[in-house]
Enzyme design. Structure first.
Site, PDB file in Angstrom:
ATOM      1  N   ASP A 122       0.846  -1.198   0.000  1.00 57.94           N
ATOM      2  CA  ASP A 122       0.000   0.000   0.000  1.00 57.94           C
ATOM      3  C   ASP A 122       0.879   1.244   0.000  1.00 57.94           C
ATOM      4  OD1 ASP A 122      -2.292  -1.469   0.111  1.00 57.94           O
ATOM      5  OD2 ASP A 122      -2.921  -0.785   2.099  1.00 57.94           O
TER       6      ASP A 122
ATOM      7  N   LYS B  10      -8.100   0.596  -5.320  1.00 58.78           N
ATOM      8  CA  LYS B  10      -9.298  -0.012  -4.731  1.00 58.78           C
ATOM      9  C   LYS B  10     -10.581   0.683  -5.173  1.00 58.78           C
ATOM     10  CE  LYS B  10      -7.015  -1.216  -0.343  1.00 58.78           C
ATOM     11  NZ  LYS B  10      -6.930  -2.665  -0.437  1.00 58.78           N
TER      12      LYS B  10
ATOM     13  N   GLY C 248      -3.409  -7.495   7.896  1.00 56.38           N
ATOM     14  CA  GLY C 248      -2.786  -7.602   9.213  1.00 56.38           C
ATOM     15  C   GLY C 248      -1.336  -8.066   9.206  1.00 56.38           C
TER      16      GLY C 248
ATOM     17  N   GLY D  67      -0.369  -3.771   3.857  1.00 51.60           N
ATOM     18  CA  GLY D  67      -1.038  -2.479   3.804  1.00 51.60           C
ATOM     19  C   GLY D  67      -0.365  -1.492   4.717  1.00 51.60           C
TER      20      GLY D  67
END
Lengths: 289, 191
Positions: A21, A78, A211, A232
């Site tokens: 990300d 996204k 996560g 991310g």
């Protein structure tokens, strides 16, 4: 060979890699230099979306274009679940991959995007085999676990990956006469259930997401059978993003080499602070069906 | 015969399948010491920046370059072609820099421009071969000793320089093993 096959092929090229990300061109360059195989362009990383609350939407196309210009690796972005116009916009600016993501606020409570209507590939999240096959049935060219984004807590990604593997074992070991009943139980397309029965795997590439914060987390997901990882908030919310990004890239290559993993885990600075799943106000993984 | 496949990132499992099917032993290579008893090595498709980065930080770059210079047959597909090129048109970076070609990265554009065609390449197979191009590069210039094996729409997409083979496309993504057979013959000649 159709467009869908070519799109599944791009996902194959990402295997064994880390998709990071990034929120601006500078971060994108850091990610590329660290060895990311693709970047996910978004305005706020999931940890910030979680903190800020409100409605999270597709990112500003200008910001995405700046990232496309800054790097040579594939750029993903996204869209909200069911928001096919956001997807049309991303396709129009030449995005390489669209993530129909539960991290953004869903735009449709009932339907996901009809991904067969697009030329660009889609990746979608899943918590179990049924959900993965429904998304593939809608045209997804790649699957990832949902995990629980923005928490720095790998437990949900592990749960989802184990569930998918477990479901696949059940389908593989079932007799031919059981498959229709399994398709009914999983709410999954029969033809795709048959594919899993025959090959013992998904018909598309399967990554882990949600996560992952350390090299050990990434290697854990690889040993559990994922073919690559999304990271991310874990990188740019940590103390030393560059070093952590490099370490996670190598951990995905050397996921079966504990000595190497020990070396990679040394002296990385502070990891992102994590969240306990039980304390969350909303679980993103519950978005979509 | 043992054929190595660089296993840093990308589609190395797909190459493994083809090599195994032809009756040779595929070896996924992640450590320099694995280079010692190979008869050839494939640099697979994937992201060239990722593989280039890993070549450097794992200490694989020099040993691999030396082996290839000593005559180890090598075949780069897509990203692998970029790793082999002496020059990249739109990137100042060089990786192995062994093959006398100039390569343009992402030459066709983004994923929406990925495509496939079927082409006859007489030196490789008597039948048309399916060629799959995924965010592919192509060769814009080639040196005097480089043999052009295939052009698509005027661009060089397959070439050979002695024991170095490079393709823009991905034979490993199809069921056609012609290119793997062709490369295996290159490896046999070295034995």
């Amino acid at each position: 060979m159709g467009k869908y096959e070519l799109n599944k092929n791009l996902a194959q090229m990402l295997k064994g890699g880390v998709i990071m990300d990034v929120t601006n061109a500078e971060q994108a360059k850091i990610a590329e230099a660290a060895g990311a195989c693709a970047v996910m362009a978004l305005e706020r990383v999931p940890a910030d979306i979680r903190r800020d609350g409100g409605v999270a939407r597709m990112s500003d196309p200008q910001m995405i274009k700046a990232i496309q210009k800054a790097v040579s690796i594939p750029v993903m972005a996204k869209v909200r679940i069911g928001h096919f116009v956001e997807a049309q916009i991303l396709e129009a600016i030449g995005i390489d991959f669209i993530d129909e993501s539960e991290v953004l606020t869903p735009a449709d409570e009932l339907y996901h995007v009809d991904k067969t209507a697009f030329k660009v590939p889609f990746v979608c999240g899943a918590r179990n085999l049924g959900e993965a096959l429904r998304r593939i049935g809608e045209g997804a060219a790649m699957i990832r676990t949902k995990g629980e984004a923005g928490t720095g807590n790998v437990v949900e990604a592990v749960t989802h990956m184990r569930q998918i593997s477990d479901d696949m074992r059940r389908v593989k070991n079932a007799g031919a006469e059981e498959l229709m009943t399994l398709a009914k139980e999983f709410c999954a397309p029969y033809e795709l259930v048959k594919y899993v029965h025959e090959y013992g795997k998904l018909p598309v590439v399967n990554f882990a997401a949600g996560g992952i914060a350390t090299p050990a987390d990434a290697a854990l997901m690889m040993q559990l059978g994922s073919e690559g990882v999304f990271v991310g908030s874990g990188i740019f919310k940590s103390g030393d993003p560059e070093k952590r990004a490099r370490a996670i890239v190598q951990a995905v290559t050397y996921y079966n080499d504990p000595l190497k993993l020990a070396e990679l885990s040394e002296n990385l600075g502070e990891a992102m602070s994590g969240l306990e799943i039980k304390t969350l106000e909303s679980k993103y993984a519950e978005r979509g069906w | 015969m043992k054929i190595g496949i660089l296993g840093f990132q990308g589609a190395f499992v797909e190459h493994e399948r083809h090599i195994g099917r032809l009756g040779y032993e595929p070896v996924v290579v992640r450590y320099p010491q694995q280079l010692d008893d190979l008869d050839g090595i494939i640099l697979p498709g994937g992201e060239s920046t990722t593989m280039g980065k890993l070549l450097c930080c794992t200490g694989m770059l020099e040993p691999l370059r030396n082996k290839i210079q000593e005559g180890l047959p090598v075949w780069g597909t897509c990203a692998g072609m970029i790793l082999l090129a002496k020059k990249l048109e739109n990137d100042p970076v060089r990786h192995l820099a062994l093959m006398d070609i100039t390569v343009k990265r992402n030459a066709y554009g983004t994923q929406i421009d990925s495509f496939d065609v079927s082409v006859e390449i007489p030196k490789v197979s008597p039948d048309p071969i399916p060629l799959v191009f995924i965010r592919a590069p192509y060769i814009t210039e080639s040196g005097a000793n480089v043999e052009v094996l295939c052009k698509v729409e005027g661009h060089i997409v397959a070439a050979r320089e002695r024991h170095l083979l490079a393709t823009s496309f991905h034979p490993e993504l199809t069921d056609d093993s012609s290119f793997h057979r062709y490369f295996a013959e290159m490896c046999k000649k070295r034995e």
